[in-house]
Every structure is written in C-alpha cells, then in structure tokens.
Design a protein around this motif. Structure first.
Motif, PDB file in Angstrom:
ATOM      1  N   TYR A   2       0.837  -1.192   0.000  1.00 54.86           N
ATOM      2  CA  TYR A   2       0.000   0.000   0.000  1.00 54.86           C
ATOM      3  C   TYR A   2       0.879   1.252   0.000  1.00 54.86           C
ATOM      4  O   TYR A   2       1.962   1.267   0.580  1.00 54.86           O
ATOM      5  CB  TYR A   2      -0.896   0.037   1.255  1.00 54.86           C
ATOM      6  CG  TYR A   2      -1.626  -1.260   1.532  1.00 54.86           C
ATOM      7  CD1 TYR A   2      -2.862  -1.510   0.959  1.00 54.86           C
ATOM      8  CD2 TYR A   2      -1.078  -2.215   2.382  1.00 54.86           C
ATOM      9  CE1 TYR A   2      -3.542  -2.689   1.219  1.00 54.86           C
ATOM     10  CE2 TYR A   2      -1.748  -3.398   2.643  1.00 54.86           C
ATOM     11  CZ  TYR A   2      -2.975  -3.635   2.063  1.00 54.86           C
ATOM     12  OH  TYR A   2      -3.636  -4.805   2.323  1.00 54.86           O
ATOM     13  N   LYS A  34      -2.294  -2.902  -4.324  1.00 55.50           N
ATOM     14  CA  LYS A  34      -1.910  -3.712  -5.479  1.00 55.50           C
ATOM     15  C   LYS A  34      -3.098  -4.456  -6.066  1.00 55.50           C
ATOM     16  O   LYS A  34      -3.185  -4.653  -7.266  1.00 55.50           O
ATOM     17  CB  LYS A  34      -0.815  -4.704  -5.074  1.00 55.50           C
ATOM     18  CG  LYS A  34      -0.201  -5.459  -6.236  1.00 55.50           C
ATOM     19  CD  LYS A  34       0.961  -6.322  -5.771  1.00 55.50           C
ATOM     20  CE  LYS A  34       1.589  -7.061  -6.952  1.00 55.50           C
ATOM     21  NZ  LYS A  34       2.734  -7.911  -6.516  1.00 55.50           N
ATOM     22  N   SER A  35      -4.026  -4.875  -5.213  1.00 58.27           N
ATOM     23  CA  SER A  35      -5.182  -5.634  -5.695  1.00 58.27           C
ATOM     24  C   SER A  35      -6.396  -5.347  -4.816  1.00 58.27           C
ATOM     25  O   SER A  35      -6.285  -4.783  -3.722  1.00 58.27           O
ATOM     26  CB  SER A  35      -4.883  -7.134  -5.669  1.00 58.27           C
ATOM     27  OG  SER A  35      -4.729  -7.577  -4.319  1.00 58.27           O
ATOM     28  N   ASP A  38      -6.095  -6.993  -1.494  1.00 61.31           N
ATOM     29  CA  ASP A  38      -5.302  -6.225  -0.528  1.00 61.31           C
ATOM     30  C   ASP A  38      -6.148  -5.126   0.104  1.00 61.31           C
ATOM     31  O   ASP A  38      -6.078  -4.888   1.319  1.00 61.31           O
ATOM     32  CB  ASP A  38      -4.083  -5.613  -1.214  1.00 61.31           C
ATOM     33  CG  ASP A  38      -3.049  -6.656  -1.601  1.00 61.31           C
ATOM     34  OD1 ASP A  38      -3.030  -7.739  -0.971  1.00 61.31           O
ATOM     35  OD2 ASP A  38      -2.268  -6.399  -2.534  1.00 61.31           O
ATOM     36  N   HIS A  89       2.893   1.411 -14.503  1.00 58.39           N
ATOM     37  CA  HIS A  89       1.837   0.622 -13.872  1.00 58.39           C
ATOM     38  C   HIS A  89       0.967   1.462 -12.930  1.00 58.39           C
ATOM     39  O   HIS A  89      -0.092   1.018 -12.497  1.00 58.39           O
ATOM     40  CB  HIS A  89       2.433  -0.573 -13.120  1.00 58.39           C
ATOM     41  CG  HIS A  89       3.143  -0.217 -11.850  1.00 58.39           C
ATOM     42  ND1 HIS A  89       4.383   0.390 -11.846  1.00 58.39           N
ATOM     43  CD2 HIS A  89       2.798  -0.371 -10.549  1.00 58.39           C
ATOM     44  CE1 HIS A  89       4.769   0.587 -10.597  1.00 58.39           C
ATOM     45  NE2 HIS A  89       3.824   0.148  -9.787  1.00 58.39           N
TER      46      HIS A  89
END
Length: 208
Positions: A2, A34-35, A38, A89
């Motif tokens: 995070y 990240k996802s 998470d 990204h």
C-alpha cells in the motif's frame, strides 16, 4: 502493498506543486493497493481494530474514464494527468484522479477555459485557485501557524531528493577531508624543508 497517491507521483514540476495538490484535494491521501484483495484485507483490519476509515484504489479494479477536452486558449497549460510523471503501472491512478482537471495560469485563464468546457471537470490555477464545472470557484490563503511555506508535494520531493543530497554532501566532505590531509602533508614537508635550511644555516654559521 500500500502507498498514498502522493507517492505515486514520481515527478511534479515545482511550479505545479500547489495546483496538483489542490486538484487532488482529499484524494492525495487515498491509498493505492496492489489488488482488490489487498484493499479488502486492509478494510477488514481497519474495521476490526476501529482504526478509522480510508479510501483504497486497487490497481486491478480501477477504471479510467474519458479525459476532459482541453481548450486551446491562452493561459491554458494542459491536462493535469499529463503534466506529472509516474511509473507506467501507476498511470491508471494518475489518470483516474487527474484526467478531468485542467491546469491554467490564473483565474482569467480559468474563466476563459470554463466557457469552452462541458461535462464534469475542474480547473486549477498555478496559485491553487479551483473552479468547478458547476461554476463554483475556491481561492484565498490561510496563514500558516508554523510560519513555514511549502506544499505536501514539495515536502515529498524533498524527502525523495534527501538521499542524493546526503550522498553529495558526504562526497563533498570526503573530498574536503582528502584535500585537508594533502595540505597537512604539504605543510609537514615545508616544515621539514625549513628545518633543514635552518640546520644548514646553523652549520655554516658554526664553520664561519
């Protein structure tokens, strides 16, 4: 993993610090995850420990909307999301938070751009004034209680640049130390030469 949105910005030109910070507003402290898993785990932790609330931006679920059209007018700098740099990204985060914001020089330029723009958007000046698509405009300045100037992004830049500055300082200190040691060695050599001359002079005096 995070991190705050502010840390997603690799490079913001110094003259745009205040404008970008105002444009992001509360989103500056949104948390990039990240996802979604998470983000969900972090939310469950906050709920379970009553540690507060946070807004998460999972990289695998973020949707980037259409960017606002930037009018070609005097004083218009450009689309805010294109004025800052970030790792590839992380570009979706930057575009999602800044692609409806247009940067301009000042309020007169904001007024000109406002007349040409449609839909939901916001316009921010270099001084940090903000004009929204509904017509509201925000500006002014509050006196800092600490007397210190600088924005959050400026402080972030200082922290990022600090290791390089420390390395340069250490290198400079090492060079100074080396130079000083050379000077001490040279001084010792000169002292030895002076002593030799003094001894030679004394010998000649004794001979005379």
């Amino acid at each position: 993993m995070y991190w705050a949105v502010a840390r997603s910005l690799d490079q913001v030109p110094p003259e745009l610090d205040q404008a970008i910070e105002v444009a992001l507003g509360g989103r500056l402290q949104d948390v990039v995850a990240k996802s979604f898993a998470d983000a969900e785990a972090a939310i469950n932790y906050l709920k379970g420990t009553s540690r507060g609330r946070a807004t998460f931006l999972p990289l695998d679920t973020i949707r980037v909307g259409r960017a606002v059209d930037v009018p070609d007018l005097p004083g218009v700098i450009g689309l805010a999301s294109e004025l800052v740099e970030a790792d590839s990204h992380l570009r979706p985060i930057i575009e999602q938070t800044l692609n409806r914001t247009v940067g301009v020089d000042d309020l007169p330029a904001a007024r000109r751009a406002f007349k040409e723009m449609h839909g939901g958007f916001q316009i921010v000046t270099l001084a940090g004034e903000l004009m929204r698509s509904g017509g509201a405009v925000t500006g002014g300045r509050t006196k800092s209680r600490t007397g210190q100037e600088g924005t959050f992004l400026a402080r972030e830049r200082e922290w990022r640049e600090l290791p390089a500055q420390l390395a340069a300082s250490n290198q400079s200190q090492q060079a100074l130390s080396t130079g000083l040691a050379d000077k001490h060695e040279r001084a010792a050599d000169l002292k030895g030469q002076l002593q030799s001359l003094a001894d030679e002079q004394e010998q000649q005096h004794t001979k005379r």
